[in-house]
Design an enzyme around this catalytic site. Structure first.
Site, PDB file in Angstrom:
ATOM      1  N   CYS A  41       0.797  -1.220   0.000  1.00  0.00           N
ATOM      2  CA  CYS A  41       0.000   0.000   0.000  1.00  0.00           C
ATOM      3  C   CYS A  41       0.833   1.276   0.000  1.00  0.00           C
ATOM      4  O   CYS A  41       1.528   1.580   0.978  1.00  0.00           O
ATOM      5  CB  CYS A  41      -0.940   0.004   1.202  1.00  0.00           C
ATOM      6  SG  CYS A  41      -2.013   1.456   1.231  1.00  0.00           S
ATOM      7  N   LYS A  68      -9.786  -8.205  12.076  1.00  0.00           N
ATOM      8  CA  LYS A  68      -9.505  -6.957  12.770  1.00  0.00           C
ATOM      9  C   LYS A  68      -9.880  -7.067  14.240  1.00  0.00           C
ATOM     10  O   LYS A  68     -10.975  -7.502  14.582  1.00  0.00           O
ATOM     11  CB  LYS A  68     -10.271  -5.809  12.104  1.00  0.00           C
ATOM     12  CG  LYS A  68      -9.752  -5.493  10.705  1.00  0.00           C
ATOM     13  CD  LYS A  68     -10.624  -4.492   9.986  1.00  0.00           C
ATOM     14  CE  LYS A  68     -10.101  -4.257   8.569  1.00  0.00           C
ATOM     15  NZ  LYS A  68     -11.007  -3.433   7.766  1.00  0.00           N
ATOM     16  N   VAL A  81      -6.791   1.678   6.958  1.00  0.00           N
ATOM     17  CA  VAL A  81      -5.377   1.936   7.215  1.00  0.00           C
ATOM     18  C   VAL A  81      -4.812   2.703   6.030  1.00  0.00           C
ATOM     19  O   VAL A  81      -5.335   2.566   4.909  1.00  0.00           O
ATOM     20  CB  VAL A  81      -4.578   0.627   7.426  1.00  0.00           C
ATOM     21  CG1 VAL A  81      -4.983  -0.046   8.716  1.00  0.00           C
ATOM     22  CG2 VAL A  81      -4.714  -0.324   6.247  1.00  0.00           C
ATOM     23  N   GLU A  93      -6.680   8.208   6.802  1.00  0.00           N
ATOM     24  CA  GLU A  93      -6.424   8.911   5.545  1.00  0.00           C
ATOM     25  C   GLU A  93      -5.008   9.480   5.575  1.00  0.00           C
ATOM     26  O   GLU A  93      -4.652  10.312   6.406  1.00  0.00           O
ATOM     27  CB  GLU A  93      -7.433  10.031   5.259  1.00  0.00           C
ATOM     28  CG  GLU A  93      -8.868   9.577   5.146  1.00  0.00           C
ATOM     29  CD  GLU A  93      -9.140   8.728   3.898  1.00  0.00           C
ATOM     30  OE1 GLU A  93      -8.236   8.591   3.050  1.00  0.00           O
ATOM     31  OE2 GLU A  93     -10.256   8.206   3.784  1.00  0.00           O
ATOM     32  N   SER A  94      -4.195   9.038   4.614  1.00  0.00           N
ATOM     33  CA  SER A  94      -2.757   9.291   4.671  1.00  0.00           C
ATOM     34  C   SER A  94      -2.383  10.770   4.692  1.00  0.00           C
ATOM     35  O   SER A  94      -1.526  11.187   5.484  1.00  0.00           O
ATOM     36  CB  SER A  94      -2.060   8.588   3.511  1.00  0.00           C
ATOM     37  OG  SER A  94      -2.507   9.083   2.255  1.00  0.00           O
TER      38      SER A  94
END
Length: 260
Positions: A41, A68, A81, A93-94
């Site tokens: 990712c 999870k 994630v 949210e990155s």
């Protein structure tokens, strides 16, 4: 029937594995990365680069997307994630996480956003270009099946890269300062070999300035420290190359919807 990804290498490898080992002790900030996401990712790597770049203390935790833990879902019901837990609260949210790291840990440098309001807005403007033009363009090339569509998507991608490159001061986007634009883009730079090996892409075709900028990004220490060995990316990306992936990003590309 087994889980679709249960045979995929379940832990980080290479430099990323060493970085994970160094962040197992409990900390006020917990960084959640998805099981298999440290190999695949780019969004997880984006937030991870920011953490490593700034030297923020954090505990690294892997999340198995098929199992999870209750605590993770309690604080983060969407189960997304990358995510962080900070003082009992969760964020995800990155790009939002990268800005949060700036605000919550102002004493940690380098700063990825300037203190000057105009400069902060300028960086956000080009981060938006990365999110809305370059990243979707990358994914469209990967998922395109017909040669004509691949060629069309590749040319659009080159144009998006050139537009950004025109603003790069060198060696990084703002010059010597490593900024959020660089963080936002770096994970796709280190994965562009997938386009080169499968879709006819080359950095040189986007221009010498892009080639030099990309080489500078991929050699940044924080980028190297958050990478697994390349062979562990191949199997998952093969699904995208066959247009069989079922991630939210893949679904958005097929539907023509925006995504971050």
């Amino acid at each position: 029937m087994g889980l679709p990804d249960e045979h995929i290498h379940p832990v980080a490898t290479g430099r990323a594995a060493k970085t994970v080992e160094q962040h197992q002790q409990p900390q006020e900030l917990v960084f959640y990365a998805g099981w298999a996401s440290t190999r695949f990712c780019p969004y997880v790597q984006r937030a991870w680069i920011a953490l490593e770049e700034k030297g923020i203390p954090y505990q690294y935790k892997e999340v198995n997307p098929y199992k999870k833990e209750k605590h993770f879902l309690d604080i983060n019901p969407k189960g997304l994630v990358p995510a962080v837990e900070y003082k009992g609260k969760a964020l995800y949210e990155s790009l939002i996480l990268c800005e949060f790291f700036e605000d919550a840990f102002p004493e940690h440098k380098p700063h990825l956003l300037s203190a000057d309001p105009f400069d902060r807005a300028y960086v956000r403007l080009w981060v938006d270009h990365v999110a809305k033009q370059i990243v979707p363009g990358f994914m469209r090339i990967v998922m395109a099946q017909e040669p004509e569509k691949q060629k069309e998507s590749l040319e659009e991608f080159y144009n998006a890269l050139r537009k950004l490159t025109d603003k790069v001061k060198g060696p990084y986007f703002l010059g010597e300062q490593f900024s959020l634009v660089d963080v936002a883009l770096a994970p796709w730079v280190v994965r562009d070999y997938i386009l080169a090996e499968n879709r006819g892409y080359s950095r040189e075709a986007a221009g010498q300035k892009w080639k030099e900028y990309a080489e500078k990004l991929e050699s940044r220490e924080s980028v190297l420290k958050t990478q697994s060995d390349k062979e562990h990316y191949a199997e998952i990306y093969a699904r995208y190359l066959r247009n069989e992936a079922q991630s939210e990003a893949a679904k958005a590309i097929r539907a023509g919807r925006p995504f971050d």
